[in-house]
Motif scaffolding. Sequence first.
Motif, short mmCIF file in Angstrom:
data_model
loop_
_atom_site.label_atom_id
_atom_site.label_comp_id
_atom_site.label_asym_id
_atom_site.label_seq_id
_atom_site.Cartn_x
_atom_site.Cartn_y
_atom_site.Cartn_z
N ARG A 175 51.43 37.44 58.60
CA ARG A 175 50.30 38.06 57.89
C ARG A 175 50.35 37.62 56.45
N VAL A 198 47.55 38.79 67.35
CA VAL A 198 46.67 38.37 66.25
C VAL A 198 45.25 38.84 66.52
N VAL A 207 54.21 36.09 64.53
CA VAL A 207 52.91 36.41 63.97
C VAL A 207 53.14 36.64 62.48
N ASP A 237 43.15 41.38 64.20
CA ASP A 237 41.86 40.95 63.64
C ASP A 237 40.74 41.92 63.99
N TYR A 265 45.93 36.62 59.65
CA TYR A 265 47.03 36.58 60.62
C TYR A 265 47.00 35.25 61.36
N TRP A 266 48.18 34.72 61.69
CA TRP A 266 48.26 33.52 62.51
C TRP A 266 49.59 33.46 63.24
N VAL A 267 49.68 32.51 64.18
CA VAL A 267 50.86 32.33 65.02
C VAL A 267 51.58 31.06 64.59
N GLN A 270 49.36 35.39 70.22
CA GLN A 270 47.93 35.26 69.92
C GLN A 270 47.17 36.53 70.27
#
Length: 59
Positions: free
Chosen positions: A14, A37, A12, A41, A49-51, A34
Amino acid sequence: MSDTSAVLPWLVIRQDDNGNRYRVGRYATEDEAQRMVTSLDRKGNKQLYWVERIGRTTL
């Protein structure tokens, strides 16, 4: 690739308001990452944020 990378291949990431990127955590599955995330969020932070999967990152 280390043993840890094989076991926890999902990251993850940021990104803050200044474009700086940080690893938040490592996870065994994409679904687990996920969920983190989604949880972050929901807190209403203005961070992005993402994977990503190890080996496919741009960091």
